[in-house]
Design an enzyme around this catalytic site. Structure first.
Site, PDB file in Angstrom:
ATOM      1  N   SER A   8       0.841  -1.188   0.000  1.00 16.17           N
ATOM      2  CA  SER A   8       0.000   0.000   0.000  1.00 16.17           C
ATOM      3  C   SER A   8       0.876   1.238   0.000  1.00 16.17           C
ATOM      4  CB  SER A   8      -0.904   0.015   1.240  1.00 16.17           C
ATOM      5  OG  SER A   8      -1.614   1.244   1.306  1.00 16.17           O
ATOM      6  N   HIS A   9       0.329   2.322  -0.500  1.00 17.00           N
ATOM      7  CA  HIS A   9       1.023   3.604  -0.446  1.00 17.00           C
ATOM      8  C   HIS A   9       1.144   4.096   0.997  1.00 17.00           C
ATOM      9  CE1 HIS A   9       0.102   3.491  -4.692  1.00 17.00           C
ATOM     10  NE2 HIS A   9       0.967   4.476  -4.856  1.00 17.00           N
ATOM     11  N   SER A  10       0.279   3.616   1.853  1.00 16.74           N
ATOM     12  CA  SER A  10       0.240   4.029   3.254  1.00 16.74           C
ATOM     13  C   SER A  10       0.759   2.903   4.145  1.00 16.74           C
ATOM     14  CB  SER A  10      -1.200   4.369   3.652  1.00 16.74           C
ATOM     15  OG  SER A  10      -1.320   4.440   5.050  1.00 16.74           O
ATOM     16  N   SER A  74       0.472   3.032  -8.847  1.00 16.72           N
ATOM     17  CA  SER A  74       1.912   2.799  -8.891  1.00 16.72           C
ATOM     18  C   SER A  74       2.346   1.640  -7.996  1.00 16.72           C
ATOM     19  CB  SER A  74       2.677   4.072  -8.531  1.00 16.72           C
ATOM     20  OG  SER A  74       2.403   4.465  -7.206  1.00 16.72           O
TER      21      SER A  74
END
Length: 136
Positions: A8-10, A74
């Site tokens: 995850s981006h987070s 991404s």
């Protein structure tokens, strides 16, 4: 038993999904979170890192394979780049899933805990979006 990687981006989201999936699978499945980017001040920023994903795949590794679940955009590109960095034998036993992140991870963890194959776990996770939705 296959391993799972949550990308995850987070960092917080990846860790939260890992926590839920871990609990649902009774701690029987090796699940590794790979979320966020290291910032200059050693905190975490939003983003994904192919090198961190490679590390996560190595941590989750099983000869049965590793299923990678991602949140969006991404994260897919970073995971594809990470998979290119793997040795051929590992690359062949590593799958990037099209499952939704949260629901897919939960179903994947449950199926993996039952000893299902990499392909079976991925198929079950990807079918999550076809389950009936709650309507009011």
């Amino acid at each position: 038993m296959i391993g799972l990687v949550i990308v995850s981006h987070s960092r917080g989201l990846a860790e939260g999904v890992k926590e839920i999936a871990d609990q649902m699978a009774g701690g029987e499945v090796r699940i590794v979170a790979a979320g966020g980017l290291r910032c200059d001040d050693d905190s975490y920023c939003l983003g994904t890192d192919a090198q961190r994903i490679v590390q996560a795949i190595q941590e989750a590794w099983s000869d049965d394979g590793v299923l990678v679940l991602v949140d969006m955009g991404s994260a897919v590109l970073s995971t594809e780049m990470a998979m290119e960095m793997l040795q051929d034998g590992q690359r062949r036993r590593c799958l990037l899933s099209n499952a939704p992140l949260v629901e897919g991870a939960i179903v994947a963890a449950l199926q993996a805990s039952l000893g299902q194959s990499l392909e079976e776990v991925n198929q079950a996770a990807e079918l999550v979006h076809t389950y009936p939705k709650v309507t009011r």
